[in-house]
Design a protein around this motif. Structure first.
Motif, PDB file in Angstrom:
ATOM      1  N   ILE A  42      -0.003   6.370 -11.508  1.00  0.00           N
ATOM      2  CA  ILE A  42      -0.500   5.001 -11.644  1.00  0.00           C
ATOM      3  C   ILE A  42       0.321   4.059 -10.770  1.00  0.00           C
ATOM      4  O   ILE A  42      -0.216   3.137 -10.148  1.00  0.00           O
ATOM      5  N   GLY A  43       1.655   4.288 -10.713  1.00  0.00           N
ATOM      6  CA  GLY A  43       2.519   3.462  -9.856  1.00  0.00           C
ATOM      7  C   GLY A  43       2.120   3.534  -8.402  1.00  0.00           C
ATOM      8  O   GLY A  43       2.091   2.507  -7.703  1.00  0.00           O
ATOM      9  N   ILE A  44       1.803   4.734  -7.929  1.00  0.00           N
ATOM     10  CA  ILE A  44       1.369   4.898  -6.531  1.00  0.00           C
ATOM     11  C   ILE A  44       0.025   4.207  -6.309  1.00  0.00           C
ATOM     12  O   ILE A  44      -0.205   3.535  -5.293  1.00  0.00           O
ATOM     13  N   LEU A  45      -0.891   4.347  -7.294  1.00  0.00           N
ATOM     14  CA  LEU A  45      -2.195   3.695  -7.189  1.00  0.00           C
ATOM     15  C   LEU A  45      -2.036   2.173  -7.112  1.00  0.00           C
ATOM     16  O   LEU A  45      -2.677   1.512  -6.285  1.00  0.00           O
ATOM     17  N   LYS A  46      -1.167   1.621  -7.940  1.00  0.00           N
ATOM     18  CA  LYS A  46      -0.941   0.177  -7.928  1.00  0.00           C
ATOM     19  C   LYS A  46      -0.339  -0.269  -6.605  1.00  0.00           C
ATOM     20  O   LYS A  46      -0.667  -1.350  -6.081  1.00  0.00           O
ATOM     21  N   LYS A  47       0.542   0.553  -6.061  1.00  0.00           N
ATOM     22  CA  LYS A  47       1.133   0.212  -4.760  1.00  0.00           C
ATOM     23  C   LYS A  47       0.047   0.158  -3.685  1.00  0.00           C
ATOM     24  O   LYS A  47       0.000  -0.766  -2.871  1.00  0.00           O
ATOM     25  N   ASN A  48      -0.827   1.141  -3.688  1.00  0.00           N
ATOM     26  CA  ASN A  48      -1.876   1.209  -2.653  1.00  0.00           C
ATOM     27  C   ASN A  48      -2.814   0.008  -2.707  1.00  0.00           C
ATOM     28  O   ASN A  48      -3.380  -0.390  -1.682  1.00  0.00           O
ATOM     29  N   TYR A  49      -2.972  -0.572  -3.898  1.00  0.00           N
ATOM     30  CA  TYR A  49      -3.895  -1.696  -4.048  1.00  0.00           C
ATOM     31  C   TYR A  49      -3.185  -3.026  -4.250  1.00  0.00           C
ATOM     32  O   TYR A  49      -3.824  -4.037  -4.542  1.00  0.00           O
ATOM     33  N   GLY A  50      -1.858  -3.012  -4.106  1.00  0.00           N
ATOM     34  CA  GLY A  50      -1.097  -4.261  -4.216  1.00  0.00           C
ATOM     35  C   GLY A  50      -1.090  -4.856  -5.611  1.00  0.00           C
ATOM     36  O   GLY A  50      -1.052  -6.086  -5.772  1.00  0.00           O
ATOM     37  N   ILE A  51      -1.125  -4.023  -6.629  1.00  0.00           N
ATOM     38  CA  ILE A  51      -1.176  -4.475  -8.024  1.00  0.00           C
ATOM     39  C   ILE A  51       0.233  -4.443  -8.624  1.00  0.00           C
ATOM     40  O   ILE A  51       0.998  -3.509  -8.388  1.00  0.00           O
ATOM     41  N   SER A  52       0.571  -5.441  -9.401  1.00  0.00           N
ATOM     42  CA  SER A  52       1.892  -5.485 -10.037  1.00  0.00           C
ATOM     43  C   SER A  52       2.009  -4.403 -11.102  1.00  0.00           C
ATOM     44  O   SER A  52       1.013  -3.996 -11.711  1.00  0.00           O
ATOM     45  N   VAL A  53       3.232  -3.947 -11.331  1.00  0.00           N
ATOM     46  CA  VAL A  53       3.462  -2.890 -12.318  1.00  0.00           C
ATOM     47  C   VAL A  53       3.143  -3.377 -13.729  1.00  0.00           C
ATOM     48  O   VAL A  53       2.416  -2.721 -14.479  1.00  0.00           O
ATOM     49  N   LEU A  54       3.679  -4.519 -14.111  1.00  0.00           N
ATOM     50  CA  LEU A  54       3.491  -5.002 -15.479  1.00  0.00           C
ATOM     51  C   LEU A  54       2.092  -5.588 -15.652  1.00  0.00           C
ATOM     52  O   LEU A  54       1.708  -6.530 -14.964  1.00  0.00           O
ATOM     53  N   GLN A  55       1.378  -5.037 -16.617  1.00  0.00           N
ATOM     54  CA  GLN A  55       0.063  -5.544 -17.011  1.00  0.00           C
ATOM     55  C   GLN A  55       0.163  -5.896 -18.502  1.00  0.00           C
ATOM     56  O   GLN A  55      -0.122  -5.069 -19.370  1.00  0.00           O
TER      57      GLN A  55
END
Length: 357
Positions: free
Chosen positions: A297-310
């Motif tokens: 999930i961390g890699i996916l968030k990085k690829n889409y520029g999404i912050s870790v904390l939701q």
């Protein structure tokens, strides 16, 4: 001579007990309480002389004027006297009245400078000195405070576990955080440890459950607040018991033994523990799989520029897990602590995955 040798004189079938009012309010009040407690198996009479409060404006104790009252209680009842000290000035004043035991409160323990000043004032003292846990859940701070007193060559030392201020609050005034006390005993196994369920509970209706847990964890004794008219007490009214109620309360408490040679028990506990060992191994395997998903999930968030904390997602997960926990007879506080730890580790995994992926 060990600094814990003093406690050997109090080891018996009866439970070591320090009892008395939260605060010394009037001479009549402390004497009435002392005379009532004298009839019970109370080892030390406690009363707050100086009361450090979290916020100004509350009752902060009558101060030095209470010391001759306590000396008279000792004279008339034969009970030894225990008070809290928070500064060298308190020690100096108390020394004039033959006080037998000092305890250092949780707020003072949290300040190494204050503890060191008290250690210096008590250098080489033959008084019994007990150190409460710091108000914040910090094992090293607690052990460090004890070491400061130990280095001052105080002849008789021990500690008091009174619970910790945590956020968010539980039903208790101060969260027990039993594991911190267990870890203290693992580091310093010979130090007498007294449980203060009054300050843990905050309300007298929780005293029994906390005291019974402490008995099963083999604490060396208890400090429990007692007042002739608790509802009219000037401080901590909700957590105090009348002397008569305290006597009944302690009579209903039963010590648990640490070991047995009963073969039926030993075989049953071996089987149950083997099941726990297998279940724990499965839990760790599942947690490992969960964290592997978090990394993805961390890699996916990085690829889409999404912050870790939701945060919205986290609150929904926690709410759902607490509901599931109730169905499995697990407390909200346990679920909150458990999943908070999982969430923090998941965030760490995702942050690392984003920086490395």
């Amino acid at each position: 001579m060990s600094q814990s040798d003093w406690f050997q004189a109090y080891k018996s079938a009866a439970q070591f007990l320090i009892a008395g009012p939260c605060s010394a309010e009037t001479f009549e009040q402390v004497l009435e309480t002392g005379l009532a407690l004298r009839q019970q198996s109370v080892d030390f009479f406690r009363a707050g002389v100086w009361k450090p409060r979290t916020r100004p404006g509350g009752f902060e104790g009558v101060g030095e004027v209470a010391l001759p009252w306590l000396a008279e209680v000792k004279k008339q009842t034969g009970l030894k006297i225990a008070i809290e000290v928070a500064s060298p000035a308190h020690v100096e004043a108390a020394e004039q009245f033959d006080i037998d035991m000092y305890w250092i409160g949780a707020r003072t323990t949290a300040n190494p400078f204050a503890v060191q000043e008290l250690a210096n004032a008590l250098q080489g003292s033959n008084k019994i000195v007990l150190l409460k846990n710091p108000v914040n859940p910090d094992l090293s701070l607690w052990i460090g405070g004890y070491e400061r007193l130990q280095n001052a060559a105080i002849q008789s030392l021990g500690v008091i576990h009174r619970g910790f201020s945590t956020y968010p609050k539980s039903k208790y005034r101060n969260s027990p955080e039993w594991q911190i006390a267990i870890d203290f005993r693992r580091e310093l196994p010979d130090v007498p440890m007294i449980c203060d369920p009054s300050h843990m509970a905050g309300k007298r209706e929780y005293l029994a459950e906390l005291t019974d847990i402490a008995l099963n964890l083999h604490y060396d004794g208890f400090m429990i607040e007692s007042h002739p008219n608790p509802d009219a007490a000037w401080s901590d009214a909700a957590q105090q018991l009348t002397p008569a109620a305290l006597e009944a309360f302690m009579r209903n408490r039963k010590k648990a033994v640490a070991e047995t040679t009963n073969t039926e028990y030993l075989e049953a506990i071996r089987l149950w523990r083997s099941q726990i060992d297998v279940t724990d191994a499965l839990l760790l395997e599942l947690l490992g799989k969960r964290m592997a998903i978090s990394e993805k999930i961390g890699i996916l968030k990085k690829n889409y520029g999404i912050s870790v904390l939701q945060n919205d997602r986290w609150m929904k997960v926690l709410e759902h897990m607490q509901s599931q926990g109730q169905q499995n007879n697990l407390s909200d506080s346990f679920i909150r602590i458990f999943f908070k730890a999982i969430h923090e580790e998941s965030i760490r995994k995702q942050v690392n995955a984003k920086s490395e992926g």
